[in-house]
Design an enzyme around this catalytic site. Structure first.
Site, PDB file in Angstrom:
ATOM      1  N   ARG A 261       8.365 -10.951  -7.673  1.00  0.00           N
ATOM      2  CA  ARG A 261       7.542 -10.004  -8.427  1.00  0.00           C
ATOM      3  C   ARG A 261       8.186  -9.714  -9.781  1.00  0.00           C
ATOM      4  O   ARG A 261       9.390  -9.471  -9.863  1.00  0.00           O
ATOM      5  CB  ARG A 261       7.351  -8.700  -7.652  1.00  0.00           C
ATOM      6  CG  ARG A 261       6.631  -8.896  -6.321  1.00  0.00           C
ATOM      7  CD  ARG A 261       6.377  -7.603  -5.595  1.00  0.00           C
ATOM      8  NE  ARG A 261       5.798  -7.864  -4.284  1.00  0.00           N
ATOM      9  CZ  ARG A 261       5.497  -6.919  -3.387  1.00  0.00           C
ATOM     10  NH1 ARG A 261       5.724  -5.648  -3.682  1.00  0.00           N
ATOM     11  NH2 ARG A 261       4.970  -7.247  -2.216  1.00  0.00           N
ATOM     12  N   ARG A 276      14.619  -2.388  -5.827  1.00  0.00           N
ATOM     13  CA  ARG A 276      13.481  -3.038  -6.496  1.00  0.00           C
ATOM     14  C   ARG A 276      13.979  -4.299  -7.213  1.00  0.00           C
ATOM     15  O   ARG A 276      14.551  -4.236  -8.285  1.00  0.00           O
ATOM     16  CB  ARG A 276      12.830  -2.070  -7.488  1.00  0.00           C
ATOM     17  CG  ARG A 276      11.448  -2.513  -7.959  1.00  0.00           C
ATOM     18  CD  ARG A 276      10.825  -1.470  -8.857  1.00  0.00           C
ATOM     19  NE  ARG A 276      10.615  -0.213  -8.182  1.00  0.00           N
ATOM     20  CZ  ARG A 276       9.548   0.073  -7.424  1.00  0.00           C
ATOM     21  NH1 ARG A 276       8.600  -0.818  -7.260  1.00  0.00           N
ATOM     22  NH2 ARG A 276       9.435   1.244  -6.843  1.00  0.00           N
ATOM     23  N   GLU A 348       9.949   4.256   0.675  1.00  0.00           N
ATOM     24  CA  GLU A 348       8.986   3.334   1.306  1.00  0.00           C
ATOM     25  C   GLU A 348       9.671   2.040   1.722  1.00  0.00           C
ATOM     26  O   GLU A 348      10.429   1.442   0.956  1.00  0.00           O
ATOM     27  CB  GLU A 348       7.857   3.038   0.311  1.00  0.00           C
ATOM     28  CG  GLU A 348       6.779   2.131   0.885  1.00  0.00           C
ATOM     29  CD  GLU A 348       6.765   0.776   0.229  1.00  0.00           C
ATOM     30  OE1 GLU A 348       6.660  -0.216   0.988  1.00  0.00           O
ATOM     31  OE2 GLU A 348       6.852   0.681  -1.000  1.00  0.00           O
ATOM     32  N   SER A 351       4.295  -1.064   3.900  1.00  0.00           N
ATOM     33  CA  SER A 351       2.919  -0.620   3.679  1.00  0.00           C
ATOM     34  C   SER A 351       2.023  -1.462   4.568  1.00  0.00           C
ATOM     35  O   SER A 351       2.134  -2.694   4.580  1.00  0.00           O
ATOM     36  CB  SER A 351       2.495  -0.807   2.219  1.00  0.00           C
ATOM     37  OG  SER A 351       3.129   0.138   1.390  1.00  0.00           O
ATOM     38  N   ARG A 390      15.240  -3.711   1.697  1.00  0.00           N
ATOM     39  CA  ARG A 390      15.223  -2.247   1.819  1.00  0.00           C
ATOM     40  C   ARG A 390      15.735  -1.804   3.186  1.00  0.00           C
ATOM     41  O   ARG A 390      16.330  -0.726   3.321  1.00  0.00           O
ATOM     42  CB  ARG A 390      13.820  -1.711   1.557  1.00  0.00           C
ATOM     43  CG  ARG A 390      13.406  -1.880   0.106  1.00  0.00           C
ATOM     44  CD  ARG A 390      12.176  -1.083  -0.255  1.00  0.00           C
ATOM     45  NE  ARG A 390      11.852  -1.248  -1.674  1.00  0.00           N
ATOM     46  CZ  ARG A 390      11.017  -0.474  -2.349  1.00  0.00           C
ATOM     47  NH1 ARG A 390      10.396   0.521  -1.729  1.00  0.00           N
ATOM     48  NH2 ARG A 390      10.785  -0.678  -3.634  1.00  0.00           N
TER      49      ARG A 390
END
Length: 425
Positions: A261, A276, A348, A351, A390
């Site tokens: 990403r 991230r 987070e 999801s 994460r």
């Protein structure tokens, strides 16, 4: 992608649902584009019908030796043949204009999704686990990580910001986490393990909704392919342009892959540490189901991700995202947020979204019940089970010892040769 027929039938409801997502009313514009397309289609169909009728009439006129009528019909057929390519081009342009407009409109939120602008308006559903009390001040992973093998400096020197070299004990823990997650989903929860392509074509990322709106968030290769931002792209596109037998549903796929990403929309966020990254690994779940099964499947998939966190004995909570925080393709999303004691906050880690038939329409993915001629679009769901990096952060922070060592969660010890603790270098 939305069904234009539903928009035509319920324009006010459509605009009201979009307004909940902060999206401007567009039903009138979409209907106007569809009317223009339908007008061209009607004219083209009329021309085709008249051409066929006139062609047959030519033979009848010649049989009657009515040469004047035959010549007039031949001129009419000739004129129609000259006009039809232009009409066909107009129809393609009108259809493309409608499709391009529809492609930029997000999915409609379910009624139970809370209204809101951003993550501060998300709703707490449940909390799980116990936040441990410590007799020392917990550190963040970017402090604990380097002695264990999170080499931020070498990664950045090699590839730039948001790249990390993982080595030694951290690399072994990272591998163990990914394998444990994949084993849990396949052996306990019945997902089929997939090793998918990491490079995909335009139509694949269009099908899952990353194109055209989110091209800047992706990496593109010199030959025009895209590096997957998540295995959701590859896994969901398994059913692209297919008509499935109803009895084969549900299909449940899981994959452990690198993800890429650009993080174009996250400039300045989480620049420290391993939260991230431009490149990271994730275990992804995708389910392909009949529409009547999608609600139960959303709960099931969320439970599968929660089971991984529970097995790792990490405190976490389930959040229901508000309309302003949901992804483009989602009708409802649950976020699982893990407790990070070093940051003293939840972050987070997964999801899980139900996308109804939104992606299926973009991919033309359908199913047919036995004995029926008609087909219906499938429903698609996707979720992380979990983001490996994460989770590595969460284990390091939650299992940290006062001396900087990290205890190994019991369920991971078989993957590390029975090792119970990772010692800093």
């Amino acid at each position: 992608m939305h069904d234009i027929r539903l928009i035509r039938d319920h324009p006010s409801d459509f605009d009201a649902a979009l307004a909940r997502r902060g999206f401007a009313a567009c039903a009138d514009r979409l209907i106007a584009l569809d009317e223009a397309r339908r007008a061209v289609v009607t004219e083209l169909q009329a021309a085709q019908s008249r051409r066929n009728e006139a062609s047959k009439a030519i033979g009848a006129a010649k049989a009657k030796k009515d040469e004047e009528a035959a010549q007039a019909l031949m001129r009419e057929v000739g004129a129609l043949k000259e006009r039809m390519p232009a009409l066909e081009a107009e129809e393609r342009e009108a259809s493309a204009a409608l499709e391009q407009a529809l492609a930029t409109v997000p999915n409609l939120p379910y009624p139970d999704v809370p209204d809101g602008d951003d993550e501060t308006d998300n709703a707490l559903v449940a909390e799980h686990g116990v936040i441990a009390e410590r007799d020392f001040a917990p550190k963040e992973h970017d402090v604990l990580g380097p002695p264990l093998g999170l080499d931020f400096e070498t990664g950045a020197a090699m590839s730039g910001a948001r790249f990390t070299l993982v080595r030694g004990p951290a690399a072994r823990l990272h591998r163990a986490l990914g394998q444990f997650m994949l084993d849990t989903l396949t052996e306990t929860h019945g997902f089929e393990e997939i090793v998918p392509p990491l490079l995909v074509r335009d139509e694949a990322v269009f099908g899952t909704g990353q194109l055209p709106k989110f091209a800047d968030d992706l990496f593109r290769t010199t030959d025009g392919r895209w590096l997957i931002p998540t295995a959701e792209v590859s896994l969901t596109n398994i059913v692209r342009e297919r008509i499935l037998a109803a009895e084969t549903l549900p299909l449940r796929f899981a994959a452990l892959t690198p993800c890429f990403r650009s993080e174009a929309g996250a400039a300045g966020r989480d620049t420290r540490g391993y939260i991230r990254q431009h490149q990271f690994e994730k275990v992804e779940m995708v389910a392909i189901v009949a529409p009547e099964a999608s609600e139960d499947e959303h709960e099931r998939m969320t439970g599968c991700a929660e089971a991984v966190l529970t097995a790792l004995d990490l405190p976490f909570r389930r959040m229901k995202l508000c309309t302003g925080d949901m992804g483009f393709t989602a009708a409802r999303t649950y976020d699982l947020e893990v407790w990070l004691p070093g940051q003293n906050r939840y972050r987070e880690i997964s999801s899980i979204s139900t996308c109804t038939d939104f992606q299926a329409r973009r991919m033309n993915a359908r199913f047919r019940a036995e004995g029926e001629k008609a087909t219906r679009f499938v429903h698609t769901l996707n979720g992380s089970g979990l983001a490996v990096g994460r989770t590595l952060v969460a284990v390091i922070e939650n299992y940290q010892q006062a001396d900087g060592a990290v205890a190994v969660p019991e369920v991971l010890r078989p993957y590390l040769g029975g090792e119970k603790k990772l010692e800093p270098a």
